[in-house]
Scaffold this motif. Structure first.
Motif, PDB file in Angstrom:
ATOM      1  N   GLN A 170       0.813  -1.211   0.000  1.00 23.55           N
ATOM      2  CA  GLN A 170       0.000   0.000   0.000  1.00 23.55           C
ATOM      3  C   GLN A 170       0.852   1.268   0.000  1.00 23.55           C
ATOM      4  O   GLN A 170       0.312   2.367  -0.048  1.00 23.55           O
ATOM      5  N   GLY A 171       2.161   1.117   0.083  1.00 19.22           N
ATOM      6  CA  GLY A 171       3.046   2.274   0.105  1.00 19.22           C
ATOM      7  C   GLY A 171       3.208   2.890   1.479  1.00 19.22           C
ATOM      8  O   GLY A 171       3.765   3.978   1.612  1.00 19.22           O
ATOM      9  N   ASP A 172       2.754   2.218   2.509  1.00 21.42           N
ATOM     10  CA  ASP A 172       2.857   2.712   3.882  1.00 21.42           C
ATOM     11  C   ASP A 172       4.138   2.153   4.501  1.00 21.42           C
ATOM     12  O   ASP A 172       4.131   1.207   5.282  1.00 21.42           O
ATOM     13  N   ARG A 173       5.252   2.759   4.141  1.00 15.43           N
ATOM     14  CA  ARG A 173       6.563   2.253   4.533  1.00 15.43           C
ATOM     15  C   ARG A 173       6.770   2.275   6.043  1.00 15.43           C
ATOM     16  O   ARG A 173       7.390   1.383   6.603  1.00 15.43           O
ATOM     17  N   SER A 174       6.273   3.303   6.703  1.00 13.35           N
ATOM     18  CA  SER A 174       6.449   3.405   8.147  1.00 13.35           C
ATOM     19  C   SER A 174       5.750   2.251   8.872  1.00 13.35           C
ATOM     20  O   SER A 174       6.338   1.607   9.754  1.00 13.35           O
ATOM     21  N   ALA A 175       4.496   1.992   8.493  1.00 16.51           N
ATOM     22  CA  ALA A 175       3.756   0.882   9.112  1.00 16.51           C
ATOM     23  C   ALA A 175       4.412  -0.449   8.773  1.00 16.51           C
ATOM     24  O   ALA A 175       4.481  -1.349   9.616  1.00 16.51           O
TER      25      ALA A 175
END
Length: 196
Positions: free
Chosen positions: A127-132
């Motif tokens: 999803q492109g949520d690198r931090s998560a």
């Protein structure tokens, strides 16, 4: 019957595994074993994912989720939502996969937390949520290592650790996955939902 389904699933003989899971499902429903029924549905969903039959896998996993909720089973909540997330992930429905894996996280099942967190990392990364993703992979490694320190019997713990270490490199943290805290010797192959 379900044990035979597990065995054939591990051997990659998915058609036979499905047949045995379906037979077990009939018996479990006849005797009213809701826990066993839900566990069988979860294992059946996993094999259906292996077959690429994602709508059927989603349906079976949702049935497992429903039963797990009805009988208030933390274990079934974790496993059924986890395999539901896997089916949605392979079906390319990332929002539904994320919702299912987040639901799985609400059920603290020490034997499955590493898998749920590794799966969350993969979904978040997609999803492109690198931090998560980075946080989930770090937590998955810690969970897998905690279990591996006690027993290195299952491949699933090693797979979760491997996915998470690979995920760390994908999110560009610049960190290398830490080695386990003590030497670990892998044994066994179990990746299926434990039977009740």
């Amino acid at each position: 019957m379900a044990s035979l389904g597990n065995s054939y699933g591990e051997l990659g003989q998915t058609a036979r595994a499905i047949d045995y899971y379906e037979q077990a499902l009939t018996i479990l429903r006849e005797i009213g074993d809701r826990q066993g029924e839900s566990a069988d549905l979860v294992n059946l969903a996993e094999v259906l994912v292996d077959e690429g039959r994602y709508p059927q896998a989603i349906q079976r996993a949702l049935e497992g989720v429903r039963i797990g909720d009805e009988i208030s089973s933390t274990s079934l909540g974790s496993y059924s939502n986890g395999y539901l997330a896997l089916a949605y992930l392979y079906a390319s429905d990332l929002p539904a996969a994320r919702a299912a894996v987040e639901a799985a996280r609400q059920h603290d099942e020490p034997q499955n937390n590493h898998y749920v967190l590794a799966l969350l990392g993969v979904i978040a990364l997609r999803q492109g949520d690198r931090s998560a993703a980075q946080q989930a992979f770090a937590e998955a490694v810690a969970q897998a290592d905690a279990l591996l320190a006690h027993t290195a019997q299952t491949t699933m713990r090693w797979m979760s650790r491997g996915w998470s270490c690979a995920g760390w490199s994908c999110v560009g943290t610049g960190r290398i996955c830490p080695p386990p805290s003590k030497p670990i010797r892998p044994r066994g192959r179990s990746t299926k939902m434990p039977e009740s």
